[in-house]
Design a protein around this motif. Sequence first.
Motif, PDB file in Angstrom:
ATOM      1  N   ILE A 108       0.837  -1.198   0.000  1.00  0.00           N
ATOM      2  CA  ILE A 108       0.000   0.000   0.000  1.00  0.00           C
ATOM      3  C   ILE A 108       0.872   1.248   0.000  1.00  0.00           C
ATOM      4  O   ILE A 108       1.798   1.373   0.802  1.00  0.00           O
ATOM      5  N   THR A 109       0.573   2.166  -0.921  1.00  0.00           N
ATOM      6  CA  THR A 109       1.224   3.467  -0.910  1.00  0.00           C
ATOM      7  C   THR A 109       0.165   4.543  -1.084  1.00  0.00           C
ATOM      8  O   THR A 109      -0.991   4.253  -1.378  1.00  0.00           O
ATOM      9  N   GLY A 110       0.550   5.793  -0.912  1.00  0.00           N
ATOM     10  CA  GLY A 110      -0.383   6.907  -1.011  1.00  0.00           C
ATOM     11  C   GLY A 110       0.047   8.015  -0.079  1.00  0.00           C
ATOM     12  O   GLY A 110       0.876   7.818   0.806  1.00  0.00           O
ATOM     13  N   THR A 111      -0.502   9.190  -0.273  1.00  0.00           N
ATOM     14  CA  THR A 111      -0.137  10.325   0.566  1.00  0.00           C
ATOM     15  C   THR A 111      -0.769  10.217   1.946  1.00  0.00           C
ATOM     16  O   THR A 111      -0.150  10.516   2.957  1.00  0.00           O
ATOM     17  N   SER A 112      -2.004   9.784   2.004  1.00  0.00           N
ATOM     18  CA  SER A 112      -2.672   9.590   3.292  1.00  0.00           C
ATOM     19  C   SER A 112      -3.552   8.353   3.206  1.00  0.00           C
ATOM     20  O   SER A 112      -3.915   7.906   2.122  1.00  0.00           O
ATOM     21  N   GLY A 113      -3.861   7.802   4.361  1.00  0.00           N
ATOM     22  CA  GLY A 113      -4.711   6.614   4.418  1.00  0.00           C
ATOM     23  C   GLY A 113      -3.983   5.293   4.355  1.00  0.00           C
ATOM     24  O   GLY A 113      -4.606   4.235   4.475  1.00  0.00           O
ATOM     25  N   LYS A 114      -2.651   5.326   4.171  1.00  0.00           N
ATOM     26  CA  LYS A 114      -1.888   4.078   4.042  1.00  0.00           C
ATOM     27  C   LYS A 114      -2.008   3.203   5.280  1.00  0.00           C
ATOM     28  O   LYS A 114      -2.354   2.025   5.196  1.00  0.00           O
ATOM     29  N   ALA A 157      -1.020 -14.605   4.769  1.00  0.00           N
ATOM     30  CA  ALA A 157      -1.158 -13.366   4.001  1.00  0.00           C
ATOM     31  C   ALA A 157      -0.282 -12.309   4.662  1.00  0.00           C
ATOM     32  O   ALA A 157       0.022 -12.389   5.850  1.00  0.00           O
ATOM     33  N   ALA A 158       0.110 -11.304   3.869  1.00  0.00           N
ATOM     34  CA  ALA A 158       0.946 -10.227   4.399  1.00  0.00           C
ATOM     35  C   ALA A 158       0.470  -8.892   3.833  1.00  0.00           C
ATOM     36  O   ALA A 158       0.010  -8.821   2.695  1.00  0.00           O
ATOM     37  N   VAL A 159       0.581  -7.850   4.655  1.00  0.00           N
ATOM     38  CA  VAL A 159       0.174  -6.503   4.246  1.00  0.00           C
ATOM     39  C   VAL A 159       1.285  -5.537   4.624  1.00  0.00           C
ATOM     40  O   VAL A 159       1.613  -5.405   5.805  1.00  0.00           O
ATOM     41  N   PHE A 160       1.841  -4.859   3.620  1.00  0.00           N
ATOM     42  CA  PHE A 160       2.971  -3.974   3.865  1.00  0.00           C
ATOM     43  C   PHE A 160       2.685  -2.562   3.368  1.00  0.00           C
ATOM     44  O   PHE A 160       2.158  -2.373   2.276  1.00  0.00           O
ATOM     45  N   GLU A 161       3.058  -1.596   4.180  1.00  0.00           N
ATOM     46  CA  GLU A 161       2.948  -0.186   3.800  1.00  0.00           C
ATOM     47  C   GLU A 161       4.260   0.246   3.177  1.00  0.00           C
ATOM     48  O   GLU A 161       5.322   0.048   3.750  1.00  0.00           O
ATOM     49  N   THR A 162       4.188   0.825   1.987  1.00  0.00           N
ATOM     50  CA  THR A 162       5.398   1.264   1.292  1.00  0.00           C
ATOM     51  C   THR A 162       5.325   2.765   1.086  1.00  0.00           C
ATOM     52  O   THR A 162       4.591   3.239   0.240  1.00  0.00           O
ATOM     53  N   ALA A 163       6.085   3.491   1.878  1.00  0.00           N
ATOM     54  CA  ALA A 163       6.054   4.946   1.796  1.00  0.00           C
ATOM     55  C   ALA A 163       6.942   5.443   0.656  1.00  0.00           C
ATOM     56  O   ALA A 163       7.691   4.681   0.047  1.00  0.00           O
ATOM     57  N   VAL A 164       6.854   6.745   0.378  1.00  0.00           N
ATOM     58  CA  VAL A 164       7.718   7.367  -0.618  1.00  0.00           C
ATOM     59  C   VAL A 164       8.430   8.541   0.031  1.00  0.00           C
ATOM     60  O   VAL A 164       7.837   9.587   0.273  1.00  0.00           O
ATOM     61  N   GLY A 165       9.695   8.356   0.361  1.00  0.00           N
ATOM     62  CA  GLY A 165      10.503   9.467   0.823  1.00  0.00           C
ATOM     63  C   GLY A 165      11.225  10.082  -0.348  1.00  0.00           C
ATOM     64  O   GLY A 165      11.483  11.282  -0.394  1.00  0.00           O
ATOM     65  N   SER A 166      11.536   9.241  -1.333  1.00  0.00           N
ATOM     66  CA  SER A 166      12.232   9.705  -2.532  1.00  0.00           C
ATOM     67  C   SER A 166      11.953   8.723  -3.665  1.00  0.00           C
ATOM     68  O   SER A 166      11.490   7.603  -3.432  1.00  0.00           O
ATOM     69  N   ASN A 186      -4.275   7.554  -2.527  1.00  0.00           N
ATOM     70  CA  ASN A 186      -4.463   8.880  -3.114  1.00  0.00           C
ATOM     71  C   ASN A 186      -3.086   9.507  -3.284  1.00  0.00           C
ATOM     72  O   ASN A 186      -2.090   8.985  -2.765  1.00  0.00           O
ATOM     73  N   ILE A 187      -3.019  10.620  -3.984  1.00  0.00           N
ATOM     74  CA  ILE A 187      -1.741  11.308  -4.177  1.00  0.00           C
ATOM     75  C   ILE A 187      -1.955  12.803  -3.969  1.00  0.00           C
ATOM     76  O   ILE A 187      -2.692  13.449  -4.717  1.00  0.00           O
ATOM     77  N   GLY A 188      -1.304  13.352  -2.944  1.00  0.00           N
ATOM     78  CA  GLY A 188      -1.354  14.782  -2.699  1.00  0.00           C
ATOM     79  C   GLY A 188       0.014  15.387  -2.945  1.00  0.00           C
ATOM     80  O   GLY A 188       0.746  14.943  -3.833  1.00  0.00           O
ATOM     81  N   ALA A 189       0.382  16.376  -2.153  1.00  0.00           N
ATOM     82  CA  ALA A 189       1.699  17.007  -2.274  1.00  0.00           C
ATOM     83  C   ALA A 189       2.490  16.720  -1.007  1.00  0.00           C
ATOM     84  O   ALA A 189       2.159  17.221   0.064  1.00  0.00           O
ATOM     85  N   HIS A 190       3.527  15.900  -1.134  1.00  0.00           N
ATOM     86  CA  HIS A 190       4.309  15.523   0.041  1.00  0.00           C
ATOM     87  C   HIS A 190       5.682  15.051  -0.422  1.00  0.00           C
ATOM     88  O   HIS A 190       5.864  14.669  -1.578  1.00  0.00           O
ATOM     89  N   HIS A 191       6.648  15.072   0.483  1.00  0.00           N
ATOM     90  CA  HIS A 191       8.020  14.623   0.192  1.00  0.00           C
ATOM     91  C   HIS A 191       8.597  15.297  -1.054  1.00  0.00           C
ATOM     92  O   HIS A 191       9.374  14.685  -1.803  1.00  0.00           O
ATOM     93  N   LEU A 192       8.237  16.544  -1.281  1.00  0.00           N
ATOM     94  CA  LEU A 192       8.745  17.246  -2.456  1.00  0.00           C
ATOM     95  C   LEU A 192      10.186  17.691  -2.269  1.00  0.00           C
ATOM     96  O   LEU A 192      10.821  18.146  -3.219  1.00  0.00           O
ATOM     97  N   ASN A 193      10.719  17.552  -1.043  1.00  0.00           N
ATOM     98  CA  ASN A 193      12.126  17.864  -0.825  1.00  0.00           C
ATOM     99  C   ASN A 193      13.030  16.882  -1.560  1.00  0.00           C
ATOM    100  O   ASN A 193      14.151  17.220  -1.936  1.00  0.00           O
ATOM    101  N   TYR A 194      12.554  15.659  -1.801  1.00  0.00           N
ATOM    102  CA  TYR A 194      13.330  14.659  -2.543  1.00  0.00           C
ATOM    103  C   TYR A 194      12.772  14.406  -3.946  1.00  0.00           C
ATOM    104  O   TYR A 194      13.515  14.174  -4.889  1.00  0.00           O
ATOM    105  N   CYS A 195      11.454  14.415  -4.065  1.00  0.00           N
ATOM    106  CA  CYS A 195      10.851  14.163  -5.379  1.00  0.00           C
ATOM    107  C   CYS A 195      10.888  15.398  -6.274  1.00  0.00           C
ATOM    108  O   CYS A 195      10.582  15.308  -7.469  1.00  0.00           O
ATOM    109  N   LYS A 196      11.222  16.563  -5.685  1.00  0.00           N
ATOM    110  CA  LYS A 196      11.448  17.827  -6.400  1.00  0.00           C
ATOM    111  C   LYS A 196      10.179  18.473  -6.936  1.00  0.00           C
ATOM    112  O   LYS A 196       9.943  19.649  -6.738  1.00  0.00           O
ATOM    113  N   THR A 197       9.363  17.726  -7.678  1.00  0.00           N
ATOM    114  CA  THR A 197       8.147  18.285  -8.257  1.00  0.00           C
ATOM    115  C   THR A 197       6.966  17.368  -7.949  1.00  0.00           C
ATOM    116  O   THR A 197       7.156  16.203  -7.604  1.00  0.00           O
ATOM    117  N   LEU A 198       5.764  17.899  -8.118  1.00  0.00           N
ATOM    118  CA  LEU A 198       4.577  17.078  -7.909  1.00  0.00           C
ATOM    119  C   LEU A 198       4.539  15.941  -8.919  1.00  0.00           C
ATOM    120  O   LEU A 198       4.184  14.808  -8.574  1.00  0.00           O
TER     121      LEU A 198
END
Length: 461
Positions: A108-114, A157-166, A186-198
Amino acid sequence: MKPLSVKHLTSRIAGQLIQGEEELLIQHGAYRLKQVKRPYTALFTNKRIVNWKKLEPFFPFILITDWHYNRQELPEQLVLIQVVNTEEAYWQFVSFYRSQFTIPIVAITGTSGKTTTKEMIKHVLSVEKNVTATTLSSNSRTASLQYLLGIDEQTEAAVFETAVGSPGDVRNAGKYFKPTIGIITNIGAHHLNYCKTLDGYIQAKAEMLEILEPDGVLIINAEDQHTQKIDLTTFQGRIIKIGRHPSCDFRASHIRYSQHGMQFYLHCQQSVYKVFVPGYGEHQVYNALATIAAVDAMDVPILVAIKQLASFRRLNKQLQVVEGLNGSVLIDDTWSITTTSLEAALKVLQVLGQGKQKIAVIGTITDLGSWGYIVHEQAGELIQRIGVDVLITIGEHARIMADHAVKLGFKGRTYSFKNSILVYPLLQDMMDEKSVVLIKGDMYSKQVANLAKELAQKKHK
């Protein structure tokens, strides 16, 4: 971890056993020295170990390395496996370990709700299955190996949260978990310090499509504007869409607030079901839709999923409603803050605050890099559009929200502070039985979290 003999590991990574017993069973794995906390741990490292004395409590200990040691310096209880390249050997081990299990694995990935969606899926599956999962929101790349090794012969079964820092974080997690089901909440605006742009952030989330097998399942929020920008034509598996539109595979209608949660009708597979999910906000309905879609893909009956969801225990500090000072209502949402979660929280405040004074206390949004000013202005637009009676911001960047909201025509009272010292006495005079207060911030902001504790009169309901 499913135990593995030294002999078996050595052959799988094309290594050479220099010292130790080949029948010894490995029970734990690590790729950093500080992760070694128990005996029978296999450590993959290309760094030279000098202080063997410190490792003695963890002997017998298995070292996999491309570093060439002098045999005279090695402790007697050390098992040493020599490899040509430590990093390649490590990934050979990871790939082999994962290949031993043919179980459904959800990423699971996403800006919120993960975290909430992951916990919901775990809760539903745990009725009939032995489930392993990431712990709360702990999803850093350094924890991935430990979570992978949490799968053993009993795991179903397994459930893993996969965040995006970069960029590359989801792709890297895929190398560990090789998920059969992927969810983008969902996808909002977050971790833009590493991803640079939306757009860079959106593409980082889109890595989910790469890590699923061709026969995998992808679950997406069909109504999320940024998720809609992902090119789905490259994905060969099954796509499940959730939302409110009639075209969605799992559709919600007649959404309404009820005591301690949300009620809605679920439309799927030519049937209609009545669903209750604990926790306030329409976003919670979307978390429930993603959960039901995921467990359905794992052959859990929908009625079983609905029944189990009704007993889901909400997470601390995620839109939790408690009694506040002077008989007020306090909404503690100090788990994390993004514009996506802020919008959801403000909408909950609107509903729960009907007929009362609505107060929003908001901290700084972090991990934005050079995008900090723009995103805080966007937060100000949300505040002005949704509206509150009183806005209090904490932090230099958070002040941008208030200034921009006022510039756009916000009519409520505004107060901006560099820190939380003066906020408590201000709220002490404002809060009463005719007020509802939302406090929104980041778990790493101690001053906002401590303020929430001070404002709460009773334990979470």
